[in-house]
Design a protein around this motif. Sequence first.
Motif, PDB file in Angstrom:
ATOM      1  N   UNK A 136      49.213  20.578  45.385  1.00 16.79           N
ATOM      2  CA  UNK A 136      49.350  21.009  43.881  1.00 16.79           C
ATOM      3  C   UNK A 136      50.166  20.070  43.164  1.00 16.79           C
ATOM      4  N   UNK A 137      50.897  19.146  43.236  1.00 21.29           N
ATOM      5  CA  UNK A 137      51.180  18.543  41.825  1.00 21.29           C
ATOM      6  C   UNK A 137      49.897  18.355  41.231  1.00 21.29           C
ATOM      7  N   UNK A 138      49.238  18.176  41.589  1.00 21.74           N
ATOM      8  CA  UNK A 138      47.906  17.608  40.639  1.00 21.74           C
ATOM      9  C   UNK A 138      47.328  19.653  39.969  1.00 21.74           C
ATOM     10  N   UNK A 139      47.219  20.477  40.615  1.00 19.28           N
ATOM     11  CA  UNK A 139      47.371  21.370  40.216  1.00 19.28           C
ATOM     12  C   UNK A 139      48.281  21.736  38.995  1.00 19.28           C
ATOM     13  N   UNK A 140      49.398  22.148  39.540  1.00 22.13           N
ATOM     14  CA  UNK A 140      50.490  21.622  38.464  1.00 22.13           C
ATOM     15  C   UNK A 140      50.298  20.842  36.783  1.00 22.13           C
ATOM     16  N   UNK A 141      49.855  19.717  37.479  1.00 23.87           N
ATOM     17  CA  UNK A 141      49.840  18.868  36.231  1.00 23.87           C
ATOM     18  C   UNK A 141      48.699  19.169  35.045  1.00 23.87           C
ATOM     19  N   UNK A 175      51.708  32.688  38.473  1.00 26.01           N
ATOM     20  CA  UNK A 175      53.431  32.598  39.434  1.00 26.01           C
ATOM     21  C   UNK A 175      54.126  30.867  39.181  1.00 26.01           C
ATOM     22  N   UNK A 176      54.985  30.385  38.570  1.00 23.78           N
ATOM     23  CA  UNK A 176      54.715  28.927  38.023  1.00 23.78           C
ATOM     24  C   UNK A 176      56.569  28.988  38.309  1.00 23.78           C
ATOM     25  N   UNK A 177      57.117  27.680  39.428  1.00 29.55           N
ATOM     26  CA  UNK A 177      57.887  27.627  40.054  1.00 29.55           C
ATOM     27  C   UNK A 177      58.649  26.940  38.261  1.00 29.55           C
ATOM     28  N   UNK A 192      59.144  22.130  35.229  1.00 31.10           N
ATOM     29  CA  UNK A 192      60.415  21.102  34.998  1.00 31.10           C
ATOM     30  C   UNK A 192      60.446  20.046  35.639  1.00 31.10           C
ATOM     31  N   UNK A 193      60.611  19.330  36.669  1.00 33.47           N
ATOM     32  CA  UNK A 193      60.036  18.135  37.472  1.00 33.47           C
ATOM     33  C   UNK A 193      59.214  17.502  36.933  1.00 33.47           C
ATOM     34  N   UNK A 194      57.627  18.167  36.845  1.00 30.65           N
ATOM     35  CA  UNK A 194      56.793  17.255  36.850  1.00 30.65           C
ATOM     36  C   UNK A 194      56.743  16.628  35.573  1.00 30.65           C
ATOM     37  N   UNK A 195      57.220  17.408  34.245  1.00 27.74           N
ATOM     38  CA  UNK A 195      57.086  16.947  32.684  1.00 27.74           C
ATOM     39  C   UNK A 195      58.050  17.001  32.282  1.00 27.74           C
ATOM     40  N   UNK A 196      59.243  16.903  32.672  1.00 28.50           N
ATOM     41  CA  UNK A 196      60.894  16.758  32.152  1.00 28.50           C
ATOM     42  C   UNK A 196      60.937  15.528  31.056  1.00 28.50           C
ATOM     43  N   UNK A 197      61.358  15.607  29.977  1.00 30.99           N
ATOM     44  CA  UNK A 197      61.518  17.102  29.227  1.00 30.99           C
ATOM     45  C   UNK A 197      60.010  17.789  29.174  1.00 30.99           C
ATOM     46  N   UNK A 237      58.231  32.996  33.458  1.00 30.55           N
ATOM     47  CA  UNK A 237      58.482  34.679  32.686  1.00 30.55           C
ATOM     48  C   UNK A 237      59.732  34.392  32.406  1.00 30.55           C
ATOM     49  N   UNK A 238      60.358  34.668  31.725  1.00 33.95           N
ATOM     50  CA  UNK A 238      61.550  34.725  30.609  1.00 33.95           C
ATOM     51  C   UNK A 238      62.332  34.930  31.756  1.00 33.95           C
ATOM     52  N   UNK A 239      62.698  36.163  32.987  1.00 31.07           N
ATOM     53  CA  UNK A 239      63.924  35.511  33.642  1.00 31.07           C
ATOM     54  C   UNK A 239      64.104  34.786  34.602  1.00 31.07           C
ATOM     55  N   UNK A 240      62.874  33.876  34.828  1.00 31.31           N
ATOM     56  CA  UNK A 240      63.397  33.319  35.358  1.00 31.31           C
ATOM     57  C   UNK A 240      63.835  32.072  34.874  1.00 31.31           C
TER      58      UNK A 240
END
Length: 290
Positions: A146-151, A82-84, A89-94, A105-108
């Motif tokens: 968290x930031x490292x894992x998401x990156x 599950x990804x917020x 987007x905040x980590x890799x904007x755009x 998920x598409x719904x998110x």
Amino acid sequence: AVDNSAKEIGTRFDFKGTSAAIELKDKDITLIGDAEFQLDQIADVLRTWRDLGPALAVCTLGAAGALAILPSGRRITARGRRVDVIDTVAIADPIEIDVLQSLAPESALHQAEARSVIVVDSEAGYVRLAHPLYGEVRRKRMGALQRAALGRHISDAIASVNPQTPQQLVRRAVLISNSDRPDDAELLTAAANSALYLMDLRLAVDLAERAMECGDSIAARILYGFALLTAARAEEGEQVLRDTDAFVGQSAERGHIALLRAASLAWNLGRPADAGTYSTLLNPRRRTTD
């Protein structure tokens, strides 16, 4: 086998009028379907792959997760992480639309767009935050782990895109810079070259230095020296190339180093006399006549 599977999907009644398909690109198999039950049916078609010899057949399903078919025929499924959407987007904007779709998920995505938190630019193929402050707030709220894992997670998603653009190579290297994953010398070298191409000279120096430190190859040392020269740090670049030249011996790399040093000494450092000492390496005919 993929061609046969694609033909079967195209002729089966339960796939008529749907987007169900199977594609092979390089070494990756992509499953496409309108609904989960169609992916189940496509997976059944792919069991023929397992019969050709592989010990394990694994199919990724984007944000839905993945499924694996064991030699026994048993099927194992793994839910997608599950990804917020906003944090991603905040980590890799755009961020590229297809990359984000593989993570969330598409719904998110629809929900975030409906709330006017993100803006989807379909023409450019990117998703960005509606306001820079959203990203600033979310990044400050993230812990380092968290930031490292998401990156790392986003970098892996970008890596699945082929071919990768110079911008994507640079982004991947930057995203994993603070992760607990060991540095990848090949990725860092490619990213440093891409940063030079994009004329982001400060980043090129940083990436090239990291590539040299983790790989310590002659090519990485030359790249680091060249990045320093290009970034107007000629004295440092000359030092790196001089040290590298001292132990390369008689090899093709020595001619490359001589070319870079001669050009830098003559133009960047204003020492044409010193540059002349490398002319014999660059002009074999002159070496024999002298």
